[in-house]
Design a protein around this motif. Structure first.
Motif, PDB file in Angstrom:
ATOM      1  N   HIS A   1       5.074   4.138   8.651  1.00  0.00           N
ATOM      2  CA  HIS A   1       4.478   3.306   7.905  1.00  0.00           C
ATOM      3  C   HIS A   1       4.963   3.577   6.407  1.00  0.00           C
ATOM      4  O   HIS A   1       4.512   3.936   5.491  1.00  0.00           O
ATOM      5  N   ALA A   2       6.385   3.192   6.311  1.00  0.00           N
ATOM      6  CA  ALA A   2       7.185   3.529   5.321  1.00  0.00           C
ATOM      7  C   ALA A   2       7.931   2.387   4.756  1.00  0.00           C
ATOM      8  O   ALA A   2       8.330   1.263   5.630  1.00  0.00           O
TER       9      ALA A   2
ATOM     10  N   SER B   1      21.185   1.429   8.784  1.00  0.00           N
ATOM     11  CA  SER B   1      19.863   1.542   8.246  1.00  0.00           C
ATOM     12  C   SER B   1      19.478   2.984   8.824  1.00  0.00           C
ATOM     13  O   SER B   1      19.754   3.638   9.636  1.00  0.00           O
ATOM     14  N   MET B   2      18.706   3.606   7.854  1.00  0.00           N
ATOM     15  CA  MET B   2      17.786   4.874   7.981  1.00  0.00           C
ATOM     16  C   MET B   2      16.513   4.285   8.863  1.00  0.00           C
ATOM     17  O   MET B   2      15.766   3.371   8.232  1.00  0.00           O
ATOM     18  N   VAL B   3      16.069   5.062   9.765  1.00  0.00           N
ATOM     19  CA  VAL B   3      14.838   4.788  10.275  1.00  0.00           C
ATOM     20  C   VAL B   3      13.998   6.162  10.383  1.00  0.00           C
ATOM     21  O   VAL B   3      14.485   7.173  10.802  1.00  0.00           O
ATOM     22  N   PHE B   4      13.006   5.740   9.842  1.00  0.00           N
ATOM     23  CA  PHE B   4      12.012   7.145   9.572  1.00  0.00           C
ATOM     24  C   PHE B   4      11.068   6.964  10.923  1.00  0.00           C
ATOM     25  O   PHE B   4      10.127   6.009  10.981  1.00  0.00           O
ATOM     26  N   LEU B   5      10.578   8.163  11.414  1.00  0.00           N
ATOM     27  CA  LEU B   5       9.653   8.274  12.583  1.00  0.00           C
ATOM     28  C   LEU B   5       8.907   9.249  12.547  1.00  0.00           C
ATOM     29  O   LEU B   5       9.044  10.154  11.670  1.00  0.00           O
TER      30      LEU B   5
ATOM     31  N   ASP C   1       0.809  -1.192  -0.066  1.00  0.00           N
ATOM     32  CA  ASP C   1       0.029   0.069  -0.045  1.00  0.00           C
ATOM     33  C   ASP C   1       0.652   1.463  -0.127  1.00  0.00           C
ATOM     34  O   ASP C   1       0.267   2.285   0.122  1.00  0.00           O
ATOM     35  N   GLN C   2       2.090   1.178  -0.508  1.00  0.00           N
ATOM     36  CA  GLN C   2       2.933   2.170  -0.297  1.00  0.00           C
ATOM     37  C   GLN C   2       3.395   2.680  -2.086  1.00  0.00           C
ATOM     38  O   GLN C   2       3.318   1.788  -2.702  1.00  0.00           O
TER      39      GLN C   2
END
Length: 318
Positions: free
Chosen positions: A189-190, A143-147, A125-126
């Motif tokens: 949610h990425a 890693s990159m962490v998206f918040l 769904d992305q």
């Protein structure tokens, strides 16, 4: 650097799959979250079509694209040298199958045969909305962490949403197991950049949490969402991640159906991706929602991708 893309997908309308789900729904279930077995969790809104269209346009990264599913092949898929279908039986032992839990499936993605060391995990769904490079998902330290800017809740009444519950479970486990947790906010949610060897390392160190989540047929309140939550905190706490904020535009299908979102064009070039998450209800009348959803997604990505076979185009783009 070669980076593979891994997409989890299910066709919740498939008769054989629905029969399996119905059979296991009759078994005793414990600690289930609200709508953990709801229709919307499995509804196929042709999301995969538009994710692949967005990848054709914006995913300028070498590597294979793996679609992970349960004895299914998307009806629109064309043969393509970069595209591979992976069955759950290739990554999960037979004792865990079938499973209808995304947490269980994601816990085993690092076992995909021939998977690269670096991979990006997508939900179907992305959609990407700008050109991406390896540095968008992997930093010099890991890693990159998206918040998001939303703090992880701790009160039971605030933990009914699966994303809130899973984030809280991960934070509590990290504090109990390692005496520290580096993530205080809800992960986006990425798409997520994952190191295969680090997931192997985490599994070797803590096989019990992997076994626990793989045993669930449907998403439970207890246990860990390992790839989407725990891995991120584990990396950040061990100095293997960098943090970035609000890279994904998050919407619900309700936002589209009720006219709160009329177009997605303003996200192009601004966000890394858009997620339009199904509202996870049990209704069967979704025609209005689908009409509006298809219109705004087709406005973004009107051209079929080279991943689509010609006979499916009218059905998807009409």
């Amino acid at each position: 650097m070669q980076i593979d893309a891994v997409i989890t997908w299910v066709d919740g309308g498939d008769a054989n799959w629905r029969a399996k789900r119905q059979h296991h729904s009759g078994e005793p279930q414990h600690d289930l979250l609200p709508f953990s077995n709801g229709e919307g969790r499995y509804r196929d809104n042709d999301d995969l079509v538009f994710l692949l269209r967005s990848m054709e346009k914006f995913w300028g990264i070498d590597g294979s694209i793996f679609i992970v599913t349960d004895q299914q092949v998307p009806s629109f898929i064309a043969e393509h040298p970069r595209l591979r279908i992976v069955d759950h039986s290739q990554i999960l032992d037979a004792c865990y199958l079938p499973t209808f839990s995304s947490r269980a499936i994601e816990s085993a993605l690092h076992h995909i045969p021939d998977l690269s060391e670096h991979f990006v995990s997508f939900n179907d769904d992305q959609m990407l909305t700008r050109h991406v490079q390896p540095k968008d998902f992997f930093s010099a330290v890991g890693s990159m962490v998206f918040l998001t800017r939303e703090r992880i809740p701790t009160i039971d009444s605030d933990l009914q949403l699966s994303g809130h519950n899973d984030a809280n479970n991960a934070r509590n486990w990290m504090q109990k197991t390692y005496g520290a947790s580096s993530i205080e906010f809800i992960p986006e949610h990425a798409p997520k950049g994952i190191r295969k060897s680090w997931m192997m390392e985490l599994e070797a160190a803590h096989p019990d949490i992997f076994d626990e989540v793989r045993q669930e047929k449907f998403r439970r309140r207890t246990g860990q969402s390992i790839l989407a939550n725990l891995y991120l905190d584990w990396c950040a706490t061990h100095g293997r991640a960098d943090i970035d904020w609000e890279q994904c535009r998050y919407l619900l299908t309700d936002d589209v159906e009720n006219g709160r979102v009329a177009s997605l064009l303003d996200s192009l070039g601004r966000h890394l991706c858009i997620c339009i998450n199904d509202t996870t209800d049990d209704r069967s009348d979704v025609a209005t929602m689908r009409d509006k959803l298809d219109r705004i997604r087709t406005e973004l990505f009107p051209r079929p991708s080279y991943f689509e076979s010609v006979p499916s185009l009218d059905a998807v783009s009409a």
